[in-house]
Design a protein around this motif. Structure first.
Motif, short mmCIF file in Angstrom:
data_model
loop_
_atom_site.label_atom_id
_atom_site.label_comp_id
_atom_site.label_asym_id
_atom_site.label_seq_id
_atom_site.Cartn_x
_atom_site.Cartn_y
_atom_site.Cartn_z
N TYR A 286 27.05 41.46 39.66
CA TYR A 286 28.12 40.27 39.88
C TYR A 286 28.14 39.41 38.73
O TYR A 286 29.09 39.08 38.52
CB TYR A 286 27.93 39.56 41.29
CG TYR A 286 29.16 38.86 41.41
CD1 TYR A 286 30.19 39.25 42.29
CD2 TYR A 286 29.10 37.41 41.04
CE1 TYR A 286 31.32 38.42 42.35
CE2 TYR A 286 29.80 36.68 41.49
CZ TYR A 286 31.12 37.09 42.14
OH TYR A 286 32.22 36.24 42.30
N GLY A 289 29.82 40.49 35.48
CA GLY A 289 31.23 40.59 35.52
C GLY A 289 31.84 39.22 35.55
O GLY A 289 33.04 39.04 35.45
N PRO A 323 35.55 35.32 38.14
CA PRO A 323 34.84 36.82 38.35
C PRO A 323 36.11 37.46 37.75
O PRO A 323 37.36 37.26 38.05
CB PRO A 323 34.97 36.73 39.73
CG PRO A 323 34.66 35.28 40.47
CD PRO A 323 35.27 34.38 39.53
N GLN A 329 33.47 44.71 39.23
CA GLN A 329 32.96 43.66 39.99
C GLN A 329 33.25 43.44 41.24
O GLN A 329 32.45 43.06 42.23
CB GLN A 329 33.93 42.57 39.14
CG GLN A 329 33.58 41.05 39.68
CD GLN A 329 32.57 40.58 39.13
OE1 GLN A 329 31.72 41.16 38.49
NE2 GLN A 329 32.36 39.17 39.46
#
Length: 467
Positions: A286, A289, A323, A329
């Motif tokens: 995570y 990304g 994000p 992602q």
């Protein structure tokens, strides 16, 4: 815990100079090519003592000698740091200072006494005994320990380092990239200063967060991740007392229920060897990304006024991370949320099965823990502030129901056998249709491994025959 990401100022026990200092600080900015906004005047020089010409007077003039010394000490610590992306020495110092201040209800940290250690050891021993009846996973804790809040900080910092460093690496690279490429070769000292400041900003933020978290956690697995050393089940007697204060439940029952949760987590992380790397890998995936808002970073660096440290906090109030809306992602986030739900759901189901026949308050404490996890606590705030990620098992209740249904349909061994391989676990869509998953025929990975092994052995034999 501070809501402002990457804010820096004086440590919690050394407050800044208040409104008067802010007013002076707001007059100290200076536009121009100097990206840090330092004025041209020097202390005692012809520029006089006006804030516009003497930023050091604006920054430190209203402080008493003790505050002044602390400010210079922190500034020196910030600019002299040459380590990794997070100044973990600063993080540790600030976390310890935050713990020393005590929690908002006035409860101060204290060393764990002999009687409290014995009570925790006995609770963990009994919890492990009860869990033997409801899970096929053996005990995962070689020792049971009782920690003070300060000890929790010391013992969990290595894991926080593992979680936060990948994100901080991205920010450090972004801070080095706010200058035009043609200027970067000539700006070595400036880039070094920016990296040091970045490490300090992360260090202060994570230090405050961990220090605050230490005042609320009851063990080493509260957030669904193994924060403590392997093989140790840990409880914090002081926080357990605060947790149970308004529940109307005896302290022995509260301690025992929380010991069941800690021991259940310990079994899972000790005997599912791929689980820890699966969870931490999802966090790191995570983080990869995350897009750093370099335009905000450029604005902050270009307008930073050293006489007003709170300016950086205000500028970054909205966060720096966005994000990326990519399939990768989304997949990383879904993988993490599902894994957390499965871990917490399994613990919830197993602990309830062990506690229900033995503790009169089992239902009440289960609901309290569920609400505590679902509503989001300090851990969620920490990660939401740092990287926009909430470590919240959003589907805890769904996962718990699924594990309970699996117990009814397949028994304890059939349920726990799903942890043998990540591909055997329920997915997010399975949480939508638990009955479909429960009654679906599962692949036997042991047979598949056996077949693959036999095939590989046959290829080797065929190769030998052709020589």
């Amino acid at each position: 815990m501070s809501d402002t990401p990457f804010g820096f100022g004086l440590p919690p026990e050394e407050p800044e100079s208040g409104d008067e200092g802010k007013k002076k600080g707001n007059q100290g900015g200076q536009s121009g090519p100097n990206p840090f906004g330092f004025g041209t005047g020097l202390p005692g020089g012809s520029g006089g003592q006006g804030d516009a010409d003497n930023p050091f007077a604006a920054m430190f003039g209203s402080m008493n000698p003790n505050d002044l010394g602390a400010a210079f000490q922190q500034l020196g610590q910030m600019l002299s740091y040459e380590g990794g992306p997070v100044n973990w020495d600063m993080a540790k110092d600030i976390a310890r200072q935050t713990v020393a201040q005590g929690t908002s209800d006035g409860v101060k940290d204290a060393s764990v006494g002999i009687a409290e250690k014995s009570a925790v050891e006995e609770a963990m021993r009994l919890a492990d005994h009860w869990l033997d009846d409801v899970t096929s996973l053996p005990s995962g804790a070689a020792t049971a320990v009782a920690w003070s809040r300060a000890e929790w900080v010391e013992q969990t910092l290595p894991v926080w380092k593992e979680l936060v460093d990948p994100v901080a690496e991205r920010v450090g690279a972004a801070m080095g990239g706010v200058l035009p490429e043609e200027m970067q070769a000539m700006a070595g000292p400036l880039l070094g200063m920016m990296r040091s400041m970045g490490g300090a900003m992360f260090g202060q933020q994570i230090g405050q967060a961990v220090g605050t978290l230490a005042g609320e956690v009851v063990g080493s697995t509260d957030i669904g991740l193994p924060l403590g050393p392997a093989g140790k089940a840990a409880l914090l007697p002081l926080n357990i007392e605060s947790f149970g204060k308004d529940l109307g439940v005896s302290s022995d029952e509260v301690r025992l229920y929380l010991a069941l949760r800690e021991a259940a987590h310990a079994r899972l992380f000790a005997h599912v060897p791929w689980l820890r790397s699966h969870l931490f890998g999802a966090v790191e995936g995570y983080a990869r990304g995350i897009k750093v808002d370099t335009s905000k970073l450029e604005d902050v660096v270009g307008q930073l006024d050293p006489s007003n440290p709170e300016q950086l906090q205000e500028a970054l109030q909205g966060g720096m991370f966005q994000p990326q809306d990519t399939p990768e992602q989304k997949a990383a986030l879904a993988r993490l949320e599902t894994a957390l739900a499965l871990v917490e759901g399994w613990v919830d189901a197993v602990v309830h099965e062990a506690a229900k026949p033995r503790l009169t308050s089992a239902d009440a404490m289960r609901e309290t823990m569920r609400r505590r996890r679902a509503s989001g606590g300090p851990a969620e705030q920490t990660f939401a502030t740092l990287i926009g990620l909430e470590l919240r098992p959003r589907r805890l209740r769904d996962a718990s129901r699924l594990w309970a249904s699996l117990t009814d349909a397949r028994g304890v061994d059939g349920r726990d056998g799903l942890w043998e391989h990540p591909d055997m676990l329920p997915t997010a869509s399975d949480l939508d249709d638990p009955d479909g998953f429960v009654h679906r025929e599962q692949l036997d990975f042991s047979e598949i491994d056996k077949m693959l092994g036999e095939a590989a052995q046959k290829r080797e034999q065929d190769g030998d025959d052709t020589k």
